[in-house]
Motif scaffolding. Structure first.
Motif, PDB file in Angstrom:
ATOM      1  N   ARG A  46       0.871  -1.178   0.000  1.00 33.56           N
ATOM      2  CA  ARG A  46       0.000   0.000   0.000  1.00 33.56           C
ATOM      3  C   ARG A  46       0.899   1.216   0.000  1.00 33.56           C
ATOM      4  O   ARG A  46       1.783   1.328   0.867  1.00 33.56           O
ATOM      5  CB  ARG A  46      -0.829   0.047   1.292  1.00 33.56           C
ATOM      6  N   LYS A  47       0.660   2.098  -0.919  1.00 34.59           N
ATOM      7  CA  LYS A  47       1.555   3.263  -0.924  1.00 34.59           C
ATOM      8  C   LYS A  47       1.305   4.130   0.307  1.00 34.59           C
ATOM      9  O   LYS A  47       0.196   4.201   0.823  1.00 34.59           O
ATOM     10  CB  LYS A  47       1.398   4.067  -2.209  1.00 34.59           C
ATOM     11  N   PHE A  50       1.457   9.813   3.009  1.00 36.54           N
ATOM     12  CA  PHE A  50       2.202  10.987   3.484  1.00 36.54           C
ATOM     13  C   PHE A  50       3.463  11.213   2.704  1.00 36.54           C
ATOM     14  O   PHE A  50       3.822  12.332   2.366  1.00 36.54           O
ATOM     15  CB  PHE A  50       2.603  10.830   4.935  1.00 36.54           C
ATOM     16  N   ASP A  91     -10.208  15.175  -3.170  1.00 29.06           N
ATOM     17  CA  ASP A  91     -10.829  14.518  -2.040  1.00 29.06           C
ATOM     18  C   ASP A  91     -11.291  15.577  -1.059  1.00 29.06           C
ATOM     19  O   ASP A  91     -10.742  16.674  -0.996  1.00 29.06           O
ATOM     20  CB  ASP A  91      -9.823  13.589  -1.352  1.00 29.06           C
TER      21      ASP A  91
ATOM     22  N   THR B 104     -12.783   9.266  -1.495  1.00 29.06           N
ATOM     23  CA  THR B 104     -11.832   9.718  -0.504  1.00 29.06           C
ATOM     24  C   THR B 104     -11.655   8.649   0.563  1.00 29.06           C
ATOM     25  O   THR B 104     -10.541   8.366   1.003  1.00 29.06           O
ATOM     26  CB  THR B 104     -12.380  10.988   0.162  1.00 29.06           C
ATOM     27  N   LYS B 107      -9.471   5.794  -0.582  1.00 29.28           N
ATOM     28  CA  LYS B 107      -8.104   6.281  -0.703  1.00 29.28           C
ATOM     29  C   LYS B 107      -7.435   6.409   0.668  1.00 29.28           C
ATOM     30  O   LYS B 107      -6.316   5.947   0.867  1.00 29.28           O
ATOM     31  CB  LYS B 107      -8.118   7.624  -1.417  1.00 29.28           C
ATOM     32  N   PHE B 108      -8.131   7.022   1.593  1.00 32.88           N
ATOM     33  CA  PHE B 108      -7.566   7.195   2.926  1.00 32.88           C
ATOM     34  C   PHE B 108      -7.310   5.856   3.599  1.00 32.88           C
ATOM     35  O   PHE B 108      -6.330   5.682   4.318  1.00 32.88           O
ATOM     36  CB  PHE B 108      -8.475   8.072   3.789  1.00 32.88           C
ATOM     37  N   ARG B 110      -6.752   2.879   2.036  1.00 31.08           N
ATOM     38  CA  ARG B 110      -5.666   2.166   1.366  1.00 31.08           C
ATOM     39  C   ARG B 110      -4.319   2.786   1.686  1.00 31.08           C
ATOM     40  O   ARG B 110      -3.334   2.090   1.856  1.00 31.08           O
ATOM     41  CB  ARG B 110      -5.841   2.195  -0.153  1.00 31.08           C
ATOM     42  N   GLU B 111      -4.297   4.081   1.720  1.00 31.65           N
ATOM     43  CA  GLU B 111      -3.017   4.748   1.944  1.00 31.65           C
ATOM     44  C   GLU B 111      -2.739   4.949   3.417  1.00 31.65           C
ATOM     45  O   GLU B 111      -1.781   5.606   3.786  1.00 31.65           O
ATOM     46  CB  GLU B 111      -2.996   6.075   1.181  1.00 31.65           C
ATOM     47  N   LYS B 112      -3.598   4.436   4.223  1.00 31.75           N
ATOM     48  CA  LYS B 112      -3.413   4.497   5.673  1.00 31.75           C
ATOM     49  C   LYS B 112      -3.062   5.902   6.151  1.00 31.75           C
ATOM     50  O   LYS B 112      -2.027   6.119   6.784  1.00 31.75           O
ATOM     51  CB  LYS B 112      -2.300   3.531   6.110  1.00 31.75           C
ATOM     52  N   ARG B 113      -3.928   6.811   5.798  1.00 32.17           N
ATOM     53  CA  ARG B 113      -3.666   8.182   6.182  1.00 32.17           C
ATOM     54  C   ARG B 113      -4.107   8.501   7.600  1.00 32.17           C
ATOM     55  O   ARG B 113      -4.059   9.643   8.038  1.00 32.17           O
ATOM     56  CB  ARG B 113      -4.365   9.134   5.207  1.00 32.17           C
ATOM     57  N   THR B 114      -4.610   7.505   8.263  1.00 35.55           N
ATOM     58  CA  THR B 114      -4.984   7.704   9.667  1.00 35.55           C
ATOM     59  C   THR B 114      -4.473   6.498  10.446  1.00 35.55           C
ATOM     60  O   THR B 114      -3.912   5.578   9.872  1.00 35.55           O
ATOM     61  CB  THR B 114      -6.509   7.798   9.836  1.00 35.55           C
ATOM     62  N   GLU B 131      -8.615  -6.414   3.691  1.00 35.38           N
ATOM     63  CA  GLU B 131      -7.227  -6.212   3.269  1.00 35.38           C
ATOM     64  C   GLU B 131      -6.553  -5.063   4.018  1.00 35.38           C
ATOM     65  O   GLU B 131      -5.366  -5.092   4.274  1.00 35.38           O
ATOM     66  CB  GLU B 131      -7.183  -5.852   1.773  1.00 35.38           C
TER      67      GLU B 131
END
Lengths: 334, 334
Positions: A46-47, A50, A91, B104, B107-108, B110-114, B131
Motif C-alpha cells: 500500500r503506498k 504521506f 478529495d 476519498t 483512498k484514505f 488504502r493509503e493508511k492516512r490515519t 485487506e
DNA sequence: CTGAAAGCGCTAACAC
DNA sequence: GTGTTAGCGCTTTCAG
C-alpha cells in the motif's frame, strides 16, 4: 508494512521503475509493469500517502471545516461541496472545530494538511484564518465577513432575509412580533436581527425587549424560549425564529400548551432545512441557498487553486417559502 | 513556506535544537527556546504535518467513514465519536465513501492516512476492509458483520428491534401490517425485516407481498411507497417503516390524503432520530443506541491502538419508544 | 544542553 | 526503457 523498495526488490527492478509502474507511467513496458504489480499484490503493498504528499507538496484534498459535524443545516451544503470536489478529482475531508485551538480543524489548518479549506465554524478566530490563508492555501469563509488577502467570502444576505421574514409577518397583519435569536456573537443571528429591526421601524413598530429572547440556534433553545414567553402570559401575534431548528422547538412548546399555530399565533423560521416541510404545520420560512452556497464555495476554491482570479466576496440571496405556519390576519383587523 | 531549517538558521541554533524547542522538549534552555520561538514567529513558521507523520509513522488521527456526510441519523453518532476522540487526544476526520473505489474514503483507507477507522459505509466492499485492517491499523465496522482478524464489529440488534416493533403493533390489535424496507442489499434493512417476519409468524399472521414496499431508507422513498399503498386502495392497519426518515415521509403522504395517524392507521418507525418527537403525531419508534454505539466504537479503537485486547463483536440492543403514532385498537376488536 | 547526520517512503530529474 | 540519486521537512539517535 511493505514499501515500494520491497516491491522493486521482489520484482527485480529499480526503485524508480517500480514507482513508475505503480503510477501507470507509460515509460515502463507492459511486461515490467505486470511483474511489479504482481509483486505489489504479493506483498499486499500500500503506498504511503504521506510520503507522497510530502514529496509532491500537495495533497489533492480540501477540508470542510465545521463547528459540529452533525446538524441538519449542513447536510445539503456538505453534499454540494462533496459533489464539486469529486467532479474536480479532489478529495474532501470534514473536520470539526470543537476543541478550539486544539481542535482537529485548527491543527489541519495550521499544518496545511490539505490544499485549501472551506470554513463554516464561527468558533475559529479571524486571526487564525488570516494567518493561515496564503497564495498556496486558499480559504473560503462562509460564516462571516473577513477582508484579507487570500480570503474569499461566500455570504448569504441574512439582513435581507430577516427583513423579508418580518415584513411578511407585518403584511399578514401582525403588529407584535417576537424575535428568538441565535447566540449573541453569531454573525448570522445579528444580521437577521438587523433585518427584523429595519422592517419593524419601517412599519412604525417598536421592538419590545420582552420579546427578544435567545435560543442559541438549537431546537431545545427555541423550545425553552417559547415556553418562557408562554409562561410570561403575554404572547405576541407572531414570532420570528432565527432558524428553523428553534422554530421547530417552538412549535412543540406551543402544541404542548394547547396554543395552535397558525390560528393563535404565527411562526416563521429561517434556513428551510429539509425537515421544515414535514413538521406540523409545515413551516413558513426563509430559504437559504445552501447547495448553491456550497457549490459556489467549492468552485471558487478550485478556481483559485488553478490560478484563476476570483472576486473577494460573493453575496447570495434568500427566498421566501410560504407554507402554513403564518396566518393572514389583516382582514380580521379591518 | 518557511521550514524548520530556516527557523534554526534565523535563531542561530542547530536544526535539532529548533525541533526540540518547538516541541517543548525540556532539554533546551528557556533562553534558547525563546529565541527559536521568536524566529518561528517572525517567519510565520508552520510545521509540515506530513513530514512529521512520515517520520513518526503515526498520525494521531482516526477516520470516520460515512457513505454520506450528511443525514440526520449520523448526527448523534458522530458527536459521540468526536467526543471520545478528543478525550483521547486524537483528531477525527470524516470522509465520505461516495465515488466507490475512487472515493476519498477508500483512498484514505488504502493509503493508511490515519491510525484507524470506524466504518459506516455499506458501499465499501468487505474485501477492501479485510485487506486494509491490520495489527497497526484497527477498523471498527458498524454497518455489517464481517469476521476477520483485526476487524471489530459493533452492531445493533436490528432483528430484535424489528421483532419488537412488529410485536408491539400486533399487541396493539393490528393484524395487517405493512413493511417499508430500505435498500434490498442493506444489512440493517434485512435484519429488521427478519424480525418483522418472526413476529408475524409467531402471531400466526401472514406476510402480504403487496404490503412489502421499498423506500430506500429516504424520506422521499417513504413518501412514495406510502402514496403507492394509498393509490392501490387497500390499506393495512399499521405500517412499520424500516427507518424514521421513511416514516416521516409516510406521515406526510397520509396527511395529504386526509388519512389520519393514528386514528385511521398506525405508524411505527426505526432509529429514533432527533426529529421524531417533533413531527406530528410524535413518532413511535425503535430507538437505536446511537451515542452508545459511537462511543463504544471509538473506545474500542483506542483500546486496540494502545495494545489492549478486545472482543471481536459487540451487540447493542434497541429500545421501544412509545409516542403517539400507534393506536391501540385491540379493545375495539372484541 | 547542542549539533551532525541518518533516514521515514516516495517522486522525478537525469543519466545510461 | 530502466536505474541512480537527490531531496520533500521533520524527528531522533548519538557524540560532543
Amino acid at each position: 508494512m511493505a514499501t515500494i523498495k520491497d516491491v522493486a526488490k521482489l520484482a527485480g527492478v529499480a526503485l524508480s521503475t517500480a514507482s513508475y509502474a505503480l503510477s501507470g507511467d507509460s515509460r515502463v513496458s507492459a511486461k515490467t509493469r505486470a511483474k511489479v504489480l504482481e509483486a505489489a499484490r504479493q506483498l499486499n503493498y500500500r503506498k504511503n500517502g504521506f510520503a507522497m504528499d510530502l514529496k509532491r507538496s500537495r495533497t489533492n484534498t480540501i477540508a470542510l471545516i465545521l463547528t459540529d459535524l452533525s446538524g441538519p443545516y449542513y447536510s445539503e451544503l456538505i453534499r454540494s461541496v462533496q459533489e464539486v470536489a469529486l467532479d474536480n478529482g479532489y478529495d474532501l475531508i470534514a473536520c470539526s472545530s470543537v476543541g478550539g485551538r486544539d481542535s482537529t480543524a485548527v491543527k489541519f489548518l495550521r499544518e496545511k494538511r490539505t490544499d485549501g479549506a472551506i470554513i463554516l465554524a464561527p468558533n475559529i478566530r479571524d486571526e487564525v484564518l488570516i494567518e493561515t490563508a496564503g497564495p498556496r492555501f486558499p480559504i473560503v469563509i462562509m460564516d462571516r465577513k473577513i477582508s484579507s488577502e487570500y480570503l474569499v467570502n461566500v455570504l448569504v444576505d441574512g439582513e435581507q432575509g430577516g427583513y423579508t421574514a418580518t415584513r411578511y409577518l407585518i403584511e399578514s397583519g401582525h403588529r407584535s412580533i417576537a424575535y428568538i435569536s441565535g447566540p449573541n456573537d453569531s454573525y448570522d443571528s445579528q444580521l437577521r436581527y438587523q433585518g427584523y429591526l429595519r422592517a419593524l421601524s419601517e412599519a412604525g413598530l417598536e421592538e419590545q425587549s420582552k420579546w427578544r429572547l435567545s435560543g442559541n440556534f438549537v431546537r431545545e433553545g427555541g423550545y425553552n424560549a417559547t415556553k418562557m414567553m408562554i409562561v410570561q402570559g403575554s404572547l405576541p401575534e407572531a414570532v420570528f425564529y432565527g432558524n428553523d431548528e428553534m422554530a421547530i422547538g417552538g412549535l412543540k412548546a406551543f402544541e404542548e400548551s394547547g396554543i395552535s399555530v397558525p390560528e393563535d399565533i404565527s411562526v416563521i423560521g429561517f434556513d428551510d432545512i429539509q425537515i421544515a416541510e414535514y413538521v406540523s404545520p409545515p413551516l413558513t420560512t426563509i430559504r437559504q441557498p445552501k447547495s448553491e452556497a456550497g457549490s459556489l464555495a467549492a468552485h471558487l476554491l478550485f478556481q483559485i487553486l488553478s490560478g484563476e482570479e476570483v472576486k473577494r466576496e460573493y453575496m447570495l440571496t434568500t427566498e421566501m417559502v410560504e407554507r402554513s405556519s403564518v396566518k393572514n390576519i389583516s382582514v380580521i383587523r379591518k
